[in-house]
Design an enzyme around this catalytic site. Structure first.
Site, PDB file in Angstrom:
ATOM      1  N   LYS A  71       1.412  -1.526   0.604  1.00 45.95           N
ATOM      2  CA  LYS A  71      -0.385   0.057  -0.039  1.00 45.95           C
ATOM      3  C   LYS A  71       0.953   1.164   0.035  1.00 45.95           C
ATOM      4  O   LYS A  71       0.833   2.215  -0.069  1.00 45.95           O
ATOM      5  CB  LYS A  71      -1.173   0.386   0.822  1.00 45.95           C
ATOM      6  CG  LYS A  71      -2.090  -1.629   1.426  1.00 45.95           C
ATOM      7  CD  LYS A  71      -2.678  -0.874   2.105  1.00 45.95           C
ATOM      8  CE  LYS A  71      -3.168  -2.091   2.381  1.00 45.95           C
ATOM      9  NZ  LYS A  71      -5.243  -1.668   3.269  1.00 45.95           N
ATOM     10  N   ASN A  92      -4.868   1.778  -1.525  1.00 48.12           N
ATOM     11  CA  ASN A  92      -5.322   0.265  -1.477  1.00 48.12           C
ATOM     12  C   ASN A  92      -6.258  -0.134  -3.144  1.00 48.12           C
ATOM     13  O   ASN A  92      -7.022  -0.657  -3.360  1.00 48.12           O
ATOM     14  CB  ASN A  92      -6.373  -0.149  -0.239  1.00 48.12           C
ATOM     15  CG  ASN A  92      -7.633   0.694  -0.619  1.00 48.12           C
ATOM     16  OD1 ASN A  92      -7.894   1.729  -1.416  1.00 48.12           O
ATOM     17  ND2 ASN A  92      -8.834   0.395   0.336  1.00 48.12           N
ATOM     18  N   ASP A 108     -10.343   2.941   1.916  1.00 47.71           N
ATOM     19  CA  ASP A 108     -10.522   1.837   3.731  1.00 47.71           C
ATOM     20  C   ASP A 108     -11.638   3.206   5.191  1.00 47.71           C
ATOM     21  O   ASP A 108     -12.461   2.069   5.282  1.00 47.71           O
ATOM     22  CB  ASP A 108      -9.319   2.221   4.887  1.00 47.71           C
ATOM     23  CG  ASP A 108      -8.800   0.978   3.709  1.00 47.71           C
ATOM     24  OD1 ASP A 108      -9.498   0.384   3.141  1.00 47.71           O
ATOM     25  OD2 ASP A 108      -7.613   1.362   4.863  1.00 47.71           O
ATOM     26  N   GLY A 137      -2.301   3.104  10.005  1.00 51.13           N
ATOM     27  CA  GLY A 137      -2.774   3.009   8.617  1.00 51.13           C
ATOM     28  C   GLY A 137      -4.151   3.147   8.349  1.00 51.13           C
ATOM     29  O   GLY A 137      -5.314   4.441   8.111  1.00 51.13           O
ATOM     30  N   ILE A 223     -11.535  -3.263  13.689  1.00 49.24           N
ATOM     31  CA  ILE A 223     -12.203  -3.394  11.949  1.00 49.24           C
ATOM     32  C   ILE A 223     -10.687  -4.610  11.670  1.00 49.24           C
ATOM     33  O   ILE A 223     -11.188  -5.191  10.141  1.00 49.24           O
ATOM     34  CB  ILE A 223     -10.879  -2.269  11.507  1.00 49.24           C
ATOM     35  CG1 ILE A 223      -9.943  -2.808  12.229  1.00 49.24           C
ATOM     36  CG2 ILE A 223     -11.509  -1.125  11.794  1.00 49.24           C
ATOM     37  CD1 ILE A 223      -8.525  -1.983  11.021  1.00 49.24           C
ATOM     38  N   GLY A 246     -15.937  -6.370  11.689  1.00 50.85           N
ATOM     39  CA  GLY A 246     -15.755  -5.646  10.568  1.00 50.85           C
ATOM     40  C   GLY A 246     -16.212  -6.184   9.013  1.00 50.85           C
ATOM     41  O   GLY A 246     -14.918  -5.532   8.632  1.00 50.85           O
TER      42      GLY A 246
HETATM   43  P1  ATR Z   1      -2.691  -1.330  10.027  1.00 45.94           P
HETATM   44  O1  ATR Z   1      -2.356   0.100   8.788  1.00 45.94           O
HETATM   45  O2  ATR Z   1      -3.174  -2.421   8.964  1.00 45.94           O
HETATM   46  O3  ATR Z   1      -3.474   0.041  10.974  1.00 45.94           O
HETATM   47  P2  ATR Z   1       0.034  -1.222  11.725  1.00 45.94           P
HETATM   48  O4  ATR Z   1       0.063   0.093  10.847  1.00 45.94           O
HETATM   49  O5  ATR Z   1       0.858  -2.431  11.478  1.00 45.94           O
HETATM   50  O6  ATR Z   1      -1.275  -1.923  10.671  1.00 45.94           O
HETATM   51  O7  ATR Z   1      -1.105  -0.887  12.886  1.00 45.94           O
HETATM   52  C1  ATR Z   1      -1.057  -1.699  13.818  1.00 45.94           C
HETATM   53  C2  ATR Z   1      -1.851  -0.772  14.965  1.00 45.94           C
HETATM   54  O8  ATR Z   1      -1.845  -1.682  15.660  1.00 45.94           O
HETATM   55  C3  ATR Z   1      -1.127   0.030  15.626  1.00 45.94           C
HETATM   56  O9  ATR Z   1      -1.723   0.609  16.481  1.00 45.94           O
HETATM   57  C4  ATR Z   1      -0.751  -0.410  16.863  1.00 45.94           C
HETATM   58  O10 ATR Z   1       0.210  -0.239  17.311  1.00 45.94           O
HETATM   59  P3  ATR Z   1       1.882  -0.122  17.577  1.00 45.94           P
HETATM   60  O11 ATR Z   1       1.816   1.578  17.313  1.00 45.94           O
HETATM   61  O12 ATR Z   1       2.235   0.859  19.299  1.00 45.94           O
HETATM   62  O13 ATR Z   1       3.077  -0.328  17.458  1.00 45.94           O
HETATM   63  C5  ATR Z   1      -1.236  -1.976  16.888  1.00 45.94           C
HETATM   64  N1  ATR Z   1      -0.821  -2.630  18.289  1.00 45.94           N
HETATM   65  C6  ATR Z   1      -0.131  -3.873  16.849  1.00 45.94           C
HETATM   66  N2  ATR Z   1       0.141  -5.369  17.838  1.00 45.94           N
HETATM   67  C7  ATR Z   1      -0.504  -4.290  19.200  1.00 45.94           C
HETATM   68  C8  ATR Z   1      -0.563  -5.020  20.324  1.00 45.94           C
HETATM   69  N3  ATR Z   1       0.084  -6.264  21.121  1.00 45.94           N
HETATM   70  N4  ATR Z   1      -0.853  -4.769  21.419  1.00 45.94           N
HETATM   71  C9  ATR Z   1      -1.443  -2.729  21.492  1.00 45.94           C
HETATM   72  N5  ATR Z   1      -1.314  -2.659  19.977  1.00 45.94           N
HETATM   73  C10 ATR Z   1      -0.718  -3.295  18.948  1.00 45.94           C
END
Ligand code: ATR
Length: 282
Positions: A71, A92, A108, A137, A223, A246
């Site tokens: 993306k 996307n 999205d 994102g 989601i 979602g």
């Molecule tokens: P997307 O673009 O699909 O939203 P991403 O950029 O990987 O995916 O974002 C994932 C989100 O899930 C982030 O807010 C991440 O928190 P961090 O910014 O601290 O990494 C959150 N996330 C993923 N695993 C997590 C966990 N185990 N506990 C809390 N938040 C989590």
């Protein structure tokens, strides 16, 4: 219908792409509307992605969806992006314009909002603050869509607070950052609670924090759609909050691309929901 030499072409570019539900979803609409068109999975190695994306118009494609991990690369590669893609910094949906140039969109946030409107008809985004967990994102697109729909305030909490602060700086409007643990502060009088993190995905252990300050009439949505009833949605439904899963976001985010490539405004129906759900289970 049987394809002819004039069939319109689109697809979904990913790596891997085998898990994508998009071919099933678009295939359903192509059949339903009797369109001379095909929507195919495009498995593209990240090192080849910009070249392949640039080549699609030369192969007669009308455009493509883009999924993980392409993306951001798509955002960098296209000739122009929509305002909503610029907010997310990711694309996307790519549309080939008549001159062969590439327009990048991000649908999205649109899909998120349309899903809420359809599944929870009484929901009013202007009625009060919306709480968003996560700052990736997906959160960007969702927050921009909520603000555009008139949400008076977004309360944002993320494991990595600095990422939430960057997001709040990037998106103009009332986005306020909270510590994840400060649940009482950010849940008070909220009308919407959205999980955009990957917590609870694929049966992953998901500890539900103390969300007891959430008003009982606040709409709760996630989601994540594998599983469909995430731990958060189960918790919310058990205490009596209205919930929306979602899967509908995936269905609605596909609409603008389908319309641009195949010339028909597709509808998201209960039958489509069931059909795509069956694809998840197989
Ligand atoms: P997307 O673009 O699909 O939203 P991403 O950029 O990987 O995916 O974002 C994932 C989100 O899930 C982030 O807010 C991440 O928190 P961090 O910014 O601290 O990494 C959150 N996330 C993923 N695993 C997590 C966990 N185990 N506990 C809390 N938040 C989590």
């Amino acid at each position: 219908m049987a394809l002819t030499g004039k069939a319109k072409l689109a697809g979904v570019a990913g790596w891997p792409v085998g898990h994508s539900l998009s071919p099933r979803l678009h295939g359903y609409w192509l059949d339903l509307y009797g369109i001379d068109g095909a929507y195919v999975p495009l498995s593209i190695d990240p090192k080849d992605f910009p070249t392949v994306l640039r080549t699609l118009p030369k192969m007669g494609f009308s455009g493509t969806n883009v999924t993980v991990p392409h993306k951001e690369a798509a955002y960098q590669t296209v000739d122009e992006v929509t305002d909503r893609a610029r907010v997310v910094k990711a694309v996307n949906t790519v549309i080939v314009r008549p001159d062969g140039s590439l327009l990048g969109d991000n649908t999205d946030g649109f899909g998120f909002l349309e899903n809420l409107i359809q599944r929870s008809p009484g929901f009013d985004p202007t009625a009060g603050p919306a709480v968003v967990l996560g700052a990736g994102g997906a959160a960007r697109g969702i927050i921009a869509a909520l603000l555009e729909a008139g949400a008076p305030e977004i309360r944002l909490a993320n494991r990595t607070r600095s990422r939430a602060e960057t997001l709040a700086e990037d998106i103009p409007g009332a986005v306020h950052v909270y510590d994840v643990e400060a649940t009482e502060q950010y849940l008070k009088n909220a009308c919407l609670f959205v999980n955009t993190t990957t917590l609870g995905m694929d049966g992953q252990e998901a500890e539900i924090a103390d969300f007891s300050a959430l008003p009982i009439d606040a709409l709760v949505t996630d989601i994540v759609y594998v599983p469909l009833q995430t731990p958060l949605l189960q918790w919310a439904a058990a205490r009596g909050n209205p919930t929306v899963d979602g899967l509908g976001m995936l269905l609605h985010q596909a609409r603008p691309g389908f319309e641009a490539w195949f010339g028909v405004v597709p509808e998201v129906t209960d039958d489509l929901h069931q059909y795509v759900l069956m694809g998840l289970e197989t």
